[in-house]
Design a protein around this motif. Sequence first.
Motif, PDB file in Angstrom:
ATOM      1  N   VAL A 161       0.820  -1.210   0.000  1.00 14.26           N
ATOM      2  CA  VAL A 161       0.000   0.000   0.000  1.00 14.26           C
ATOM      3  C   VAL A 161       0.855   1.262   0.000  1.00 14.26           C
ATOM      4  CG1 VAL A 161      -1.720   1.307   1.306  1.00 14.26           C
ATOM      5  CG2 VAL A 161      -1.910  -1.164   1.132  1.00 14.26           C
ATOM      6  N   ASP A 162       1.890   1.326   0.829  1.00 16.49           N
ATOM      7  CA  ASP A 162       2.697   2.538   0.908  1.00 16.49           C
ATOM      8  C   ASP A 162       3.953   2.473   0.032  1.00 16.49           C
ATOM      9  OD1 ASP A 162       3.670   0.576   2.549  1.00 16.49           O
ATOM     10  OD2 ASP A 162       4.060   1.871   4.261  1.00 16.49           O
ATOM     11  N   GLY A 163       4.045   1.453  -0.821  1.00 11.95           N
ATOM     12  CA  GLY A 163       5.204   1.306  -1.696  1.00 11.95           C
ATOM     13  C   GLY A 163       5.452   2.484  -2.617  1.00 11.95           C
ATOM     14  N   PRO A 164       4.422   2.951  -3.354  1.00 12.01           N
ATOM     15  CA  PRO A 164       4.657   4.091  -4.245  1.00 12.01           C
ATOM     16  C   PRO A 164       5.121   5.353  -3.510  1.00 12.01           C
ATOM     17  CG  PRO A 164       2.640   2.967  -4.859  1.00 12.01           C
ATOM     18  CD  PRO A 164       3.099   2.354  -3.566  1.00 12.01           C
ATOM     19  N   ALA A 165       4.554   5.624  -2.334  1.00 10.92           N
ATOM     20  CA  ALA A 165       4.966   6.812  -1.572  1.00 10.92           C
ATOM     21  C   ALA A 165       6.413   6.670  -1.090  1.00 10.92           C
ATOM     22  CB  ALA A 165       4.034   7.034  -0.391  1.00 10.92           C
ATOM     23  N   GLN A 166       6.809   5.460  -0.691  1.00  4.19           N
ATOM     24  CA  GLN A 166       8.186   5.243  -0.261  1.00  4.19           C
ATOM     25  C   GLN A 166       9.153   5.350  -1.438  1.00  4.19           C
ATOM     26  OE1 GLN A 166       8.033   1.433   1.667  1.00  4.19           O
ATOM     27  NE2 GLN A 166       7.386   2.304   3.627  1.00  4.19           N
ATOM     28  N   ALA A 167       8.760   4.823  -2.583  1.00  3.65           N
ATOM     29  CA  ALA A 167       9.639   4.827  -3.746  1.00  3.65           C
ATOM     30  C   ALA A 167       9.855   6.231  -4.305  1.00  3.65           C
ATOM     31  CB  ALA A 167       9.068   3.924  -4.834  1.00  3.65           C
ATOM     32  N   THR A 168       8.881   7.119  -4.140  1.00  2.87           N
ATOM     33  CA  THR A 168       9.013   8.476  -4.664  1.00  2.87           C
ATOM     34  C   THR A 168       9.554   9.453  -3.634  1.00  2.87           C
ATOM     35  OG1 THR A 168       6.722   8.964  -4.063  1.00  2.87           O
ATOM     36  CG2 THR A 168       7.139   8.182  -6.313  1.00  2.87           C
ATOM     37  N   GLY A 169       9.753   8.991  -2.393  1.00  2.00           N
ATOM     38  CA  GLY A 169      10.279   9.867  -1.357  1.00  2.00           C
ATOM     39  C   GLY A 169       9.222  10.710  -0.678  1.00  2.00           C
ATOM     40  N   GLU A 170       7.972  10.445  -0.945  1.00  2.00           N
ATOM     41  CA  GLU A 170       6.892  11.228  -0.347  1.00  2.00           C
ATOM     42  C   GLU A 170       6.510  10.727   1.042  1.00  2.00           C
ATOM     43  OE1 GLU A 170       3.689  11.064  -3.125  1.00  2.00           O
ATOM     44  OE2 GLU A 170       4.839  12.006  -4.710  1.00  2.00           O
ATOM     45  N   ALA A 171       6.831   9.491   1.355  1.00  2.30           N
ATOM     46  CA  ALA A 171       6.442   8.913   2.641  1.00  2.30           C
ATOM     47  C   ALA A 171       7.278   9.516   3.768  1.00  2.30           C
ATOM     48  CB  ALA A 171       6.637   7.399   2.626  1.00  2.30           C
ATOM     49  N   PRO A 172       6.646   9.903   4.872  1.00  2.00           N
ATOM     50  CA  PRO A 172       7.420  10.429   6.005  1.00  2.00           C
ATOM     51  C   PRO A 172       8.048   9.276   6.793  1.00  2.00           C
ATOM     52  CG  PRO A 172       5.075  10.457   6.522  1.00  2.00           C
ATOM     53  CD  PRO A 172       5.194   9.977   5.105  1.00  2.00           C
ATOM     54  N   PHE A 173       9.293   9.436   7.159  1.00  3.56           N
ATOM     55  CA  PHE A 173       9.995   8.446   7.969  1.00  3.56           C
ATOM     56  C   PHE A 173      10.324   9.066   9.319  1.00  3.56           C
ATOM     57  CE2 PHE A 173      10.666   6.916   3.698  1.00  3.56           C
ATOM     58  CZ  PHE A 173      10.528   5.547   3.837  1.00  3.56           C
TER      59      PHE A 173
ATOM     60  N   ALA B  29      12.984   9.018  11.089  1.00  3.53           N
ATOM     61  CA  ALA B  29      14.293   9.674  11.143  1.00  3.53           C
ATOM     62  C   ALA B  29      14.287  11.046  10.477  1.00  3.53           C
ATOM     63  CB  ALA B  29      15.348   8.787  10.493  1.00  3.53           C
ATOM     64  N   ASP B  30      13.286  11.322   9.635  1.00  2.00           N
ATOM     65  CA  ASP B  30      13.199  12.615   8.958  1.00  2.00           C
ATOM     66  C   ASP B  30      12.531  13.682   9.811  1.00  2.00           C
ATOM     67  OD1 ASP B  30      14.357  11.455   6.746  1.00  2.00           O
ATOM     68  OD2 ASP B  30      12.430  11.021   5.797  1.00  2.00           O
ATOM     69  N   LYS B  31      11.901  13.282  10.875  1.00  2.00           N
ATOM     70  CA  LYS B  31      11.166  14.226  11.719  1.00  2.00           C
ATOM     71  C   LYS B  31      12.087  14.780  12.805  1.00  2.00           C
ATOM     72  CE  LYS B  31       6.770  11.970  10.944  1.00  2.00           C
ATOM     73  NZ  LYS B  31       5.983  12.963  10.294  1.00  2.00           N
ATOM     74  N   PRO B  32      11.886  16.018  13.215  1.00  2.00           N
ATOM     75  CA  PRO B  32      12.715  16.583  14.282  1.00  2.00           C
ATOM     76  C   PRO B  32      12.411  15.908  15.619  1.00  2.00           C
ATOM     77  CG  PRO B  32      10.980  18.115  13.672  1.00  2.00           C
ATOM     78  CD  PRO B  32      10.912  16.980  12.700  1.00  2.00           C
ATOM     79  N   LEU B  33      13.432  15.832  16.458  1.00  2.00           N
ATOM     80  CA  LEU B  33      13.248  15.236  17.781  1.00  2.00           C
ATOM     81  C   LEU B  33      12.454  16.190  18.670  1.00  2.00           C
ATOM     82  CD1 LEU B  33      16.801  13.785  18.449  1.00  2.00           C
ATOM     83  CD2 LEU B  33      14.723  12.515  17.963  1.00  2.00           C
ATOM     84  N   PRO B  34      11.577  15.651  19.502  1.00  2.00           N
ATOM     85  CA  PRO B  34      10.862  16.529  20.436  1.00  2.00           C
ATOM     86  C   PRO B  34      11.834  17.094  21.475  1.00  2.00           C
ATOM     87  CG  PRO B  34      10.229  14.223  20.749  1.00  2.00           C
ATOM     88  CD  PRO B  34      11.151  14.266  19.589  1.00  2.00           C
ATOM     89  N   GLN B  35      11.481  18.218  22.040  1.00  2.00           N
ATOM     90  CA  GLN B  35      12.330  18.842  23.051  1.00  2.00           C
ATOM     91  C   GLN B  35      12.494  17.896  24.233  1.00  2.00           C
ATOM     92  OE1 GLN B  35      11.005  22.716  24.172  1.00  2.00           O
ATOM     93  NE2 GLN B  35      12.696  23.062  25.583  1.00  2.00           N
ATOM     94  N   GLY B  36      13.718  17.739  24.701  1.00  2.00           N
ATOM     95  CA  GLY B  36      14.001  16.881  25.850  1.00  2.00           C
ATOM     96  C   GLY B  36      14.161  15.407  25.496  1.00  2.00           C
ATOM     97  N   ALA B  37      14.205  15.073  24.211  1.00  2.00           N
ATOM     98  CA  ALA B  37      14.344  13.682  23.797  1.00  2.00           C
ATOM     99  C   ALA B  37      15.737  13.158  24.138  1.00  2.00           C
ATOM    100  CB  ALA B  37      14.102  13.557  22.304  1.00  2.00           C
ATOM    101  N   CYS B  38      15.807  11.906  24.497  1.00  2.00           N
ATOM    102  CA  CYS B  38      17.099  11.258  24.773  1.00  2.00           C
ATOM    103  C   CYS B  38      17.596  10.595  23.495  1.00  2.00           C
ATOM    104  CB  CYS B  38      16.951  10.203  25.865  1.00  2.00           C
ATOM    105  SG  CYS B  38      16.562  10.899  27.461  1.00  2.00           S
TER     106      CYS B  38
END
Length: 114
Positions: free
Chosen positions: A75-87, A89-98
């Motif tokens: 189901v999410d293959g096309p979004a992953q292959a085109t780089g549209e899927a959010p991962f 590791a691409d998201k910023p860490l929340p404040q205070g994250a270890c």
Amino acid sequence: DPPFVVGDADYRKGLADALLYKAWIGAMVKKLGASSVPSNELTAAQKYVRPASSGVQHYEVDPSTAPVGQPVTKVDGPAQATGEAPFTADKPLPQGACVGYLVLARKVGAIAAV
């Protein structure tokens, strides 16, 4: 964000050497011109543009075992292959994250405490 860590020191060193070499060749071409670099090394100064790739898979399915063995598109293959899927590791860490890092011991049993 913490960088992706590859545990192999030789790989990291080789990658750093290659990137430094490309930067050096690029600086020479920019400052002194293309004639200052051997022709077989000029491509190191050029930005690599990868053409879009494509592929097709064909499956032969035994009709007597259907639907088992039939191909199913992820189901999410096309979004992953085109780089549209959010991962994650691409998201910023929340404040205070270890954050944890990989630490390799040079000798078994040598780490007494952390």
